[in-house]
Design a protein around this motif. Structure first.
Motif, mmCIF file in Angstrom:
data_model
loop_
_atom_site.group_PDB
_atom_site.id
_atom_site.type_symbol
_atom_site.label_atom_id
_atom_site.label_comp_id
_atom_site.label_asym_id
_atom_site.label_seq_id
_atom_site.Cartn_x
_atom_site.Cartn_y
_atom_site.Cartn_z
ATOM 1 N N VAL A 1 -32.579 -2.933 12.575
ATOM 2 C CA VAL A 1 -33.497 -2.002 13.248
ATOM 3 C C VAL A 1 -32.720 -0.754 13.652
ATOM 4 O O VAL A 1 -31.729 -0.832 14.368
ATOM 5 C CB VAL A 1 -34.150 -2.660 14.486
ATOM 6 C CG1 VAL A 1 -35.332 -3.512 14.111
ATOM 7 C CG2 VAL A 1 -33.149 -3.512 15.278
ATOM 8 N N SER A 2 -33.193 0.388 13.173
ATOM 9 C CA SER A 2 -32.494 1.642 13.448
ATOM 10 C C SER A 2 -33.483 2.790 13.390
ATOM 11 O O SER A 2 -34.698 2.585 13.282
ATOM 12 C CB SER A 2 -31.379 1.850 12.421
ATOM 13 O OG SER A 2 -31.925 2.059 11.129
ATOM 14 N N LEU B 1 -32.229 -9.077 10.712
ATOM 15 C CA LEU B 1 -33.127 -7.983 11.065
ATOM 16 C C LEU B 1 -32.268 -6.756 11.312
ATOM 17 O O LEU B 1 -31.344 -6.797 12.135
ATOM 18 C CB LEU B 1 -33.914 -8.324 12.334
ATOM 19 C CG LEU B 1 -34.638 -7.160 13.030
ATOM 20 C CD1 LEU B 1 -35.807 -6.657 12.203
ATOM 21 C CD2 LEU B 1 -35.110 -7.574 14.435
ATOM 22 N N ALA C 1 -39.804 3.910 11.011
ATOM 23 C CA ALA C 1 -38.971 2.831 11.530
ATOM 24 C C ALA C 1 -39.133 2.754 13.042
ATOM 25 O O ALA C 1 -39.572 3.714 13.693
ATOM 26 C CB ALA C 1 -37.508 3.074 11.171
ATOM 27 N N ILE C 2 -38.758 1.630 13.623
ATOM 28 C CA ILE C 2 -38.936 1.435 15.055
ATOM 29 C C ILE C 2 -38.115 2.440 15.864
ATOM 30 O O ILE C 2 -38.571 2.937 16.899
ATOM 31 C CB ILE C 2 -38.591 -0.015 15.471
ATOM 32 C CG1 ILE C 2 -38.956 -0.245 16.948
ATOM 33 C CG2 ILE C 2 -37.143 -0.349 15.162
ATOM 34 C CD1 ILE C 2 -38.819 -1.690 17.383
ATOM 35 N N LYS D 1 -40.074 -5.019 5.289
ATOM 36 C CA LYS D 1 -39.614 -3.669 5.643
ATOM 37 C C LYS D 1 -40.764 -2.879 6.244
ATOM 38 O O LYS D 1 -41.931 -3.267 6.154
ATOM 39 C CB LYS D 1 -39.102 -2.939 4.404
ATOM 40 C CG LYS D 1 -40.148 -2.753 3.320
ATOM 41 C CD LYS D 1 -39.568 -2.063 2.092
ATOM 42 C CE LYS D 1 -40.592 -1.954 0.965
ATOM 43 N NZ LYS D 1 -41.775 -1.179 1.333
ATOM 44 N N THR D 2 -40.435 -1.750 6.858
ATOM 45 C CA THR D 2 -41.482 -0.841 7.293
ATOM 46 C C THR D 2 -41.960 -0.029 6.093
ATOM 47 O O THR D 2 -41.163 0.346 5.228
ATOM 48 C CB THR D 2 -41.001 0.097 8.409
ATOM 49 O OG1 THR D 2 -42.090 0.948 8.789
ATOM 50 C CG2 THR D 2 -39.824 0.941 7.983
ATOM 51 N N HIS E 1 -34.628 2.483 9.644
ATOM 52 C CA HIS E 1 -34.912 1.194 9.015
ATOM 53 C C HIS E 1 -35.476 0.175 9.999
ATOM 54 O O HIS E 1 -35.073 0.120 11.163
ATOM 55 C CB HIS E 1 -33.640 0.608 8.391
ATOM 56 C CG HIS E 1 -33.105 1.406 7.250
ATOM 57 N ND1 HIS E 1 -32.343 2.533 7.430
ATOM 58 C CD2 HIS E 1 -33.245 1.251 5.912
ATOM 59 C CE1 HIS E 1 -32.031 3.045 6.246
ATOM 60 N NE2 HIS E 1 -32.564 2.292 5.315
ATOM 61 N N THR E 2 -36.431 -0.586 9.521
ATOM 62 C CA THR E 2 -36.867 -1.818 10.174
ATOM 63 C C THR E 2 -37.036 -2.795 9.027
ATOM 64 O O THR E 2 -38.059 -2.794 8.341
ATOM 65 C CB THR E 2 -38.195 -1.628 10.938
ATOM 66 O OG1 THR E 2 -38.064 -0.512 11.831
ATOM 67 C CG2 THR E 2 -38.536 -2.883 11.743
ATOM 68 N N SER E 3 -35.997 -3.585 8.776
ATOM 69 C CA SER E 3 -35.941 -4.385 7.555
ATOM 70 C C SER E 3 -35.521 -5.812 7.854
ATOM 71 O O SER E 3 -34.706 -6.067 8.747
ATOM 72 C CB SER E 3 -34.948 -3.775 6.556
ATOM 73 O OG SER E 3 -35.272 -2.427 6.266
ATOM 74 N N VAL F 1 -42.224 -6.717 16.265
ATOM 75 C CA VAL F 1 -41.019 -7.202 15.590
ATOM 76 C C VAL F 1 -40.878 -8.710 15.766
ATOM 77 O O VAL F 1 -40.581 -9.440 14.807
ATOM 78 C CB VAL F 1 -39.771 -6.472 16.126
ATOM 79 C CG1 VAL F 1 -38.497 -7.088 15.549
ATOM 80 C CG2 VAL F 1 -39.843 -4.989 15.785
#
Length: 359
Positions: A139-140, A137, A165-166, A160-161, A143-145, A274
């Protein structure tokens, strides 16, 4: 062998020197970072043109600092790794141009690194690094991938989002409630205060939050970012819009906003979104360990929730230390090491790109 890594995809200029021992274990010899946070805080977010100029001003001195701290001469290096994508194109070009010149000057092979793969590679710098295949995972802010990491250089994007992104969802809402840029860390702390006040617990407050009056308050109901379409995808735009609308209603009605309760409820909704997709991912890959990486992997509530989930499911969880969750050169050098071993050597025509190829 020793490898130097350059990172300049956004607002951190970073240079690191790593050494791989005879067994292939990676060791950080230096990890120099020049932050631009104070500069961009004046504008409430990253200004690409300012970021690019700041990289130009910092990268030469930072390279000298990294080499000196590592007690390494350029001639002792085996390769040069650099983030080439994705990111802010002007910022990336600074790092790519400098790394290409450095490689030519010292006759070293140049290795192109995907920034997202680099985040996952930060896990290889832990005491118990994951060994592919595993799932990851990332998360940035952008990106949420979810990835199936098939080997050290081959990733398959499985979720992915589809919009925000989160990290962006935390930062924007944090700024609206008055937290300084970057708002992620402050929002984490504010949510902790809300969890503790709502539950009356200093520990175990996250799990207990669902039973509180704050959670049951219809004001604090946010839509899940975990899409209910059978995919492993996310959509944080609805959650973010619901939060903005709620804040506007409070403002228009003159109702005092209890920021800590709001932050706790919003954080709970985001983290549970998530966790729901990660649980589905682990069920789809029943023997895989989980690696969590990226700037938002520093969020204490997300770390605790995923630790609990992996413990319940009997899975191994690897998370880099918080110092390696944000952008840094060590993660780029780590991924560059594996790209180099696989023979992925860039040519003199290597360019920067805003696009991501980790799929």
């Amino acid at each position: 062998m020793k490898i130097i890594g350059f990172e300049s995809s956004c607002d951190e200029t970073a240079v690191s020197v790593l050494e791989a021992d005879e067994k292939g274990k990676l060791h950080i010899l230096s990890n120099a970072i020049a932050s631009q946070v104070d500069t961009h805080r004046l504008y409430g977010g990253v200004v690409p043109e300012i970021a690019g100029r700041a990289h130009i001003e910092a990268i030469s001195a930072l390279t000298r600092e990294a080499l000196t701290s590592a007690s390494t001469k350029p001639e002792e290096l085996s390769a040069v790794a650099v983030t080439t994508h994705p990111g802010l194109i002007g910022a990336l070009l600074v790092g790519v141009s400098f790394a290409k010149a450095f490689a030519v000057r010292y006759g070293l092979p140049l290795v192109s690194v995907d920034h997202i793969k680099g985040h996952v590679a930060a896990a290889y710098l832990t005491e118990a690094p994951p060994t592919p295949p595993f799932v990851a995972l990332v998360v940035s802010g952008g990106h949420t991938s979810l990835f199936a990491v098939e080997d050290y250089t081959r990733f398959r994007l499985v979720g992915k989002t589809r919009d925000d992104a989160i990290g962006e969802a935390f930062d924007k809402i944090g700024r609206i409630v008055g937290l300084p840029y970057p708002a992620g860390a402050g929002f984490d702390t504010l949510a902790r205060q809300g969890f503790i006040r709502a539950t009356g617990k200093e520990e175990g407050f996250y799990a207990a939050f669902k039973q509180t009056e704050v959670y049951k308050n219809p004001y604090y109901k946010f839509p899940s970012a975990a899409l209910a379409d059978g995919s492993l995808d996310f959509s944080f735009s609805g959650m973010k819009t619901a939060a903005i609308n709620l804040l506007h209603r409070f403002e228009q009605s003159g109702t005092p906003l209890e920021n800590d309760y709001f932050a706790a409820a919003y954080t709970y909704a985001a983290v549970e979104s998530v966790a729901k997709k990660v649980e589905a991912l682990l069920k789809e890959y029943p023997t895989a360990s989980l690696t969590v990486a990226g700037g938002v992997a520093a969020n204490s509530h997300l770390r605790a929730r995923l630790s609990s989930l992996c413990e319940k499911m009997g899975r191994t969880l690897c998370m880099p230390p918080i110092s390696l969750c944000g952008d840094n050169g060590a993660m780029i050098a780590a991924q560059g090491y594996y790209e180099y071993l696989d023979g992925h050597i860039a040519t003199s025509a290597q360019n920067a790109s805003a696009e991501d190829d980790a799929q």
